[in-house]
Design a protein around this motif. Structure first.
Motif, short mmCIF file in Angstrom:
data_model
loop_
_atom_site.label_atom_id
_atom_site.label_comp_id
_atom_site.label_asym_id
_atom_site.label_seq_id
_atom_site.Cartn_x
_atom_site.Cartn_y
_atom_site.Cartn_z
N SER A 129 0.84 -1.20 0.00
CA SER A 129 0.00 0.00 0.00
C SER A 129 0.88 1.25 0.00
N PHE A 130 0.26 2.38 -0.29
CA PHE A 130 1.00 3.65 -0.29
C PHE A 130 1.59 3.95 1.09
N PRO A 131 0.82 3.80 2.18
CA PRO A 131 1.41 4.05 3.50
C PRO A 131 2.57 3.10 3.82
N GLU A 132 2.46 1.83 3.40
CA GLU A 132 3.54 0.88 3.65
C GLU A 132 4.81 1.27 2.90
N ALA A 133 4.64 1.79 1.69
CA ALA A 133 5.80 2.22 0.91
C ALA A 133 6.45 3.45 1.56
N GLY A 160 8.45 -0.55 -8.57
CA GLY A 160 9.37 -1.00 -9.61
C GLY A 160 10.70 -1.48 -9.05
N LYS A 161 10.92 -1.26 -7.74
CA LYS A 161 12.15 -1.73 -7.11
C LYS A 161 12.19 -3.26 -7.18
N ASN A 207 5.56 -3.42 -6.12
CA ASN A 207 4.55 -2.62 -6.80
C ASN A 207 3.75 -1.84 -5.75
N VAL A 208 3.84 -0.52 -5.82
CA VAL A 208 3.10 0.33 -4.87
C VAL A 208 1.69 0.52 -5.41
N TRP A 209 0.72 0.10 -4.59
CA TRP A 209 -0.68 0.17 -5.02
C TRP A 209 -1.25 1.55 -4.73
#
Length: 370
Positions: free
Chosen positions: A270-274, A300-301, A326-328
């Motif tokens: 998720s975005f917060p996890e990233a 993409g990392k 993949n950042v959702w």
């Protein structure tokens, strides 16, 4: 260590089929048992050349040998396109290499025995999971084989006097050339049917179910063919059984994608996890593996987990597990969430600012294949 097949025949890896056949014919003539009676060294070289030609003379086997070497055929359980051949194998498979039968240069009997006919091969397909491929597996399969019926008897073929072949002599510029062809009466077994039970066919054979154990080494690939010797059909009379050819079919894994010895896994965060960083359990071939994602990780990392892929069939270690991050991005936001992002739309911390160490998409693809 086993000799290189190309070195045995004295050809380069770029040699075409005609050059390989010509080289084998030359070696076979040089070391033929009829030309070197009693010479064990020549006999071994004759077998080596036939073993090499069995692989290099077959386009599919040659391609597997070029990719995997001897390990493509030397798996457990008696597989092999490069198995150690005996004289029966050689003369039955390559008897037409000279056009008129793989004959002798003189007496013809110096090989010390009757050529034995070989039964036909059986072919099956074995489906393997990725886990089975990674660890190796023993499979038990039921096959229907033709075998000689209980109580069947055979007698010596009168056409070839039990030799399994008939000889002919041809006059050539090199002198009288003696060659052999398979006996048309007995099919090369040297024997013909004498008595048979009522449930046997015209050759004295019946069909039986047999459970065959197949040891499949780790690292096999989809489409690879393995051979279990002497588990094909029997043939009549004093014959040897054919082989069981096992074709490998790889089943698709739910989460992992295979690419050679490497595995690929798509990890969605998720975005917060990233933004904050997080520890995640991911699927590996032999269970879950925990990885830690750093704060601010980019979509993409690619994270490379060494040795977590498929073992090399050549025994050169294992491939890697490549984790694609993949950042959702959320598709719907409530009012409060939307206001938060609108508030930070012009904030420098939210503006893209790739560092030199952040690789482009094309660089990442290049790294994947390196």
């Amino acid at each position: 260590m086993k000799k290189d097949f190309y070195d045995i025949l004295g050809v380069s890896k770029n040699a075409d089929a005609a050059a390989i056949k010509k080289a084998y014919r030359k070696k076979a003539i040089e070391f033929h048992p009829d030309k070197n009676p009693g010479d064990k060294t020549a006999e071994e070289k004759f077998k080596e050349a036939a073993e090499a030609y069995e692989v290099l003379g077959d386009p599919d086997k040659k391609a597997k040998y070029d990719q995997f070497g001897h390990q493509a055929f030397d798996g457990s359980g008696g597989f092999g396109g490069g198995h150690h051949m005996n004289m029966d194998d050689i003369f039955s498979q390559f008897g037409d290499i000279f056009g008129g039968g793989f004959g002798g240069f003189g007496g013809g009997g110096s090989r010390g025995g009757v050529r034995r006919a070989k039964g036909s091969n059986l072919r099956i397909k074995v489906k393997l999971t990725l886990e089975e491929i990674a660890n190796g597996v023993e499979k038990k399969v039921k096959v229907k084989r033709k075998v000689q019926a209980p109580g069947v008897t055979y007698k010596t073929c009168s056409t070839c006097n039990g030799q399994g072949q008939v000889m002919r002599v041809t006059n050539t510029i090199l002198g009288r050339m003696q060659s052999a062809t398979t006996c048309p009466a007995c099919g090369g077994s040297g024997q013909i049917l004498d008595k048979k039970p009522s449930n046997a066919d015209a050759q004295g054979m019946i069909v039986e179910d047999e459970t065959v154990s197949i040891k499949i080494p780790a690292g096999v690939v989809d489409g690879m063919q393995l051979k279990v010797s002497n588990k094909g059909n029997d043939a009549p009379g004093n014959s040897i059984p054919g082989d069981l050819i096992v074709a490998i079919e790889e089943l698709e894994h739910e989460f992992l994608k295979r690419e050679g010895e490497n595995l690929h896994y798509d990890l969605y965060v998720s975005f917060p996890e990233a933004v904050l960083g997080v520890s995640k359990d991911i699927e590996a071939i032999n269970g879950k593996v925990r990885i830690k994602l750093e704060e601010g990780i980019q979509s993409g990392k690619i994270l490379r987990l060494k040795g977590k892929g498929i073992p090399s069939i050549n025994g050169y270690g294992s491939g890697d597990l490549l984790v694609h991050v993949n950042v959702w991005t959320p598709k719907t936001l409530n009012k409060e969430q939307k206001q938060f992002f609108e508030k930070n739309l012009e904030d420098d911390n939210f503006s893209p600012n790739p560092e030199k160490s952040d690789k482009s998409f094309f660089e990442k693809v290049k790294d994947m294949f390196s």
